[in-house]
Enzyme design. Sequence first.
Site, short mmCIF file in Angstrom:
data_model
loop_
_atom_site.label_atom_id
_atom_site.label_comp_id
_atom_site.label_asym_id
_atom_site.label_seq_id
_atom_site.Cartn_x
_atom_site.Cartn_y
_atom_site.Cartn_z
CG ASP A 104 2.90 38.81 -9.39
OD1 ASP A 104 3.62 39.47 -10.28
OD2 ASP A 104 3.04 37.76 -9.20
CE LYS B 240 4.39 34.59 -8.71
NZ LYS B 240 3.38 35.54 -9.44
#
Length: 304
Positions: free
Chosen positions: A117, A81
């Site tokens: 997210d 990420k």
Amino acid sequence: MNDVERTAYWRLGLIGGRLGHSLSPRLQRAALQSAGLQGEYRLYAVPPLPEGEGQLRALVEGLRAPPALRLHGLNVTIPHKQNVLAYLDELTPTARAVGAVNTLYADGSCLIGENTDVQGFWTDFERLWQANGGRQAGAALVLGGGGAARAVAYALLSRGWRVILAARRAEQSKQVARDLKALRLPGRITAIPLEAASLARCRSANAVINATPVGMSPFTDECPYPDDLPLPGKAVVYDLVYNPAETVLLRRAVQQGLPAANGLGMLVEQARLAFACWTGIIPPAEALWAALRQPHTTPQGEQG
């Protein structure tokens, strides 16, 4: 003609480390079907850097490959990420603030990173919080110091929560705290070691949130919270891990009589937002939940 009309076949996928138990293909295929689009969603297992550097770069560059080879959208999970940031041209404001991405797409030749997210976590966590009487910001003990922990902390701080960030690598959590403090968000953040002596001083926390991979299949007998320390007595417990559905942490919460939930709802919500980044269409949540209730079969040629 918009991008949805021009794209006859959508090539989507997920970049990450251990992907064998990922539910993302089921969710995104359901999203494609609900939108009436043809396409595929594949898993791309990429080793940690430096070993996986060439493969990671090639996949990201696939977003601006010639039309016959082009990838139209990618999700990113542990451990990449933050690794992919070096290959991108632009970050959305949320992704820039968090310093991690989970969704990639191209606008022309410009490679863009987004972080769904943040909103995905908040949408699902807020349901748990409000269902158990939460009406205003509280204090959250967040376990972890990686990209997921950054997203969770940012979501909470943006809404005025006090965040206590606990990581096994103390310098990692301190750096996250420094980065987020610099944003001057409404909430406050402090960093502590993820160890019993420090956590014992967090007895009044209103929420405990696991943003580490500890407890994830196949390491289902592990818990990120010290074995000999009770969880805060008035906290809701949220575990971003969703496989297994009941982690050791959630089992301990239930045994203490605490409200608890896994991260499956977050997975659904962030998947809907990612699909919207790629296609401009937000699929109905029920279509994705219905896909999760169906027996799972792995299409030929798909990893995992």
